[in-house]
Scaffold this motif. Structure first.
Motif, PDB file in Angstrom:
ATOM      1  N   ILE A 168      31.323  42.288 -12.299  1.00 36.46           N
ATOM      2  CA  ILE A 168      29.873  42.473 -12.210  1.00 36.46           C
ATOM      3  C   ILE A 168      29.603  43.930 -11.830  1.00 36.46           C
ATOM      4  N   PHE A 197      24.023  45.760 -10.937  1.00 38.32           N
ATOM      5  CA  PHE A 197      23.486  44.408 -10.785  1.00 38.32           C
ATOM      6  C   PHE A 197      23.615  43.877  -9.359  1.00 38.32           C
ATOM      7  N   LEU A 211      23.136  35.879 -12.291  1.00 39.32           N
ATOM      8  CA  LEU A 211      24.112  36.941 -12.539  1.00 39.32           C
ATOM      9  C   LEU A 211      25.089  36.605 -13.672  1.00 39.32           C
ATOM     10  N   ASN A 249      25.276  38.703 -16.781  1.00 35.94           N
ATOM     11  CA  ASN A 249      25.873  40.037 -16.633  1.00 35.94           C
ATOM     12  C   ASN A 249      27.352  40.000 -16.263  1.00 35.94           C
ATOM     13  N   ASP A 292      29.779  42.490 -17.919  1.00 36.90           N
ATOM     14  CA  ASP A 292      28.699  43.080 -18.711  1.00 36.90           C
ATOM     15  C   ASP A 292      29.172  44.207 -19.625  1.00 36.90           C
ATOM     16  N   GLU A 293      29.961  45.132 -19.117  1.00 38.70           N
ATOM     17  CA  GLU A 293      30.341  46.298 -19.918  1.00 38.70           C
ATOM     18  C   GLU A 293      31.342  45.950 -21.010  1.00 38.70           C
ATOM     19  N   ARG A 309      31.062  42.777 -22.484  1.00 38.42           N
ATOM     20  CA  ARG A 309      30.356  41.808 -23.321  1.00 38.42           C
ATOM     21  C   ARG A 309      29.314  42.429 -24.239  1.00 38.42           C
ATOM     22  N   TYR A 310      28.741  43.576 -23.817  1.00 39.86           N
ATOM     23  CA  TYR A 310      27.622  44.157 -24.564  1.00 39.86           C
ATOM     24  C   TYR A 310      27.881  45.619 -24.914  1.00 39.86           C
ATOM     25  N   ARG A 338      22.778  46.608 -25.880  1.00 37.55           N
ATOM     26  CA  ARG A 338      22.717  45.251 -25.333  1.00 37.55           C
ATOM     27  C   ARG A 338      22.989  44.177 -26.385  1.00 37.55           C
ATOM     28  N   ALA A 355      28.653  35.754  -9.915  1.00 42.18           N
ATOM     29  CA  ALA A 355      28.482  35.880 -11.362  1.00 42.18           C
ATOM     30  C   ALA A 355      29.383  34.910 -12.120  1.00 42.18           C
TER      31      ALA A 355
END
Length: 201
Positions: free
Chosen positions: A25, A29, A38, A41, A44-45, A47-48, A52, A89
């Motif tokens: 996470i 966030f 959460l 996310n 996050d870095e 997954r997207y 985004r 998360a």
């Protein structure tokens, strides 16, 4: 806190070592103090992309792993900072069990406070579970906390060790507050006696 007893679920393979809490996470966030919200996310870095959009190749974006409840990962999972947002998360995404050869101590202990079972197994057994997880949604693993076993989709069983106190807390849904409330009657009795013997306090 939710109780953990048995789990049959999809396992997502993440064969990376040293997955740290900033990967789990990212720092941007961490502004919230809520445990919910959460999951979107999580990782996050990975997954997207910058716009985004979901990165199709990332494991949790693949259709067969979107409902994963188990994560099979590499050595030293949860290293880095002590942020409790990391297990928040993971739990909010729907993952309630992580299997890895080792964990960072703070992350490991935080899992038990958030209804997540972190299972530690030897690398060779994690390798077997990783290959089983790679089969996708049709290959479901069974986790039995009371028996302390992990069973692959092919029926191979691995036993894991776990501290008896942590096991008790997870099976009974007890976090630090829950443990304190188990002693509520004793606390009330102490306070009543103390107020009579020392009314000036």
């Amino acid at each position: 806190m939710n109780k953990f007893d048995k789990l049959t679920g999809i396992a997502a393979p993440m064969p990376l070592i040293n997955i740290d809490t900033d990967m789990i996470i990212p720092k941007q966030f961490l502004k919230t103090i809520k445990r919910s919200g959460l999951g979107v996310n999580l990782f996050d870095e990975m997954r997207y992309d910058d716009d985004r959009n979901e990165i199709p190749d990332f494991v949790l974006n693949k259709p067969q792993y979107r409902d994963a409840q188990i994560l099979v990962a590499g050595d030293n999972f949860g290293c880095g900072s002590s942020r409790e947002h990391a297990p928040w998360a993971i739990a909010d995404f729907g993952i309630t069990c992580v299997i890895a050869p080792s964990y960072a101590d703070i992350f490991y202990n935080n899992c038990f406070k958030n209804s997540i079972l972190p299972i530690t197994l030897p690398q060779e057994q994690v390798d077997v579970l990783m290959k089983d997880a790679e089969k996708g949604a049709n290959a479901r693993m069974d986790i039995d906390l009371e028996a302390q076993t992990v069973t692959t989709s092919d029926g191979e069983v691995f036993s894991f060790e776990l501290d008896s106190f942590k096991k008790h807390c997870l099976m009974n849904g007890l976090d630090d507050i829950g443990l304190t409330m188990e002693k509520a009657a004793s606390i009330d009795a102490f306070e009543a006696t103390a107020s009579q013997s020392r009314p000036w306090v």
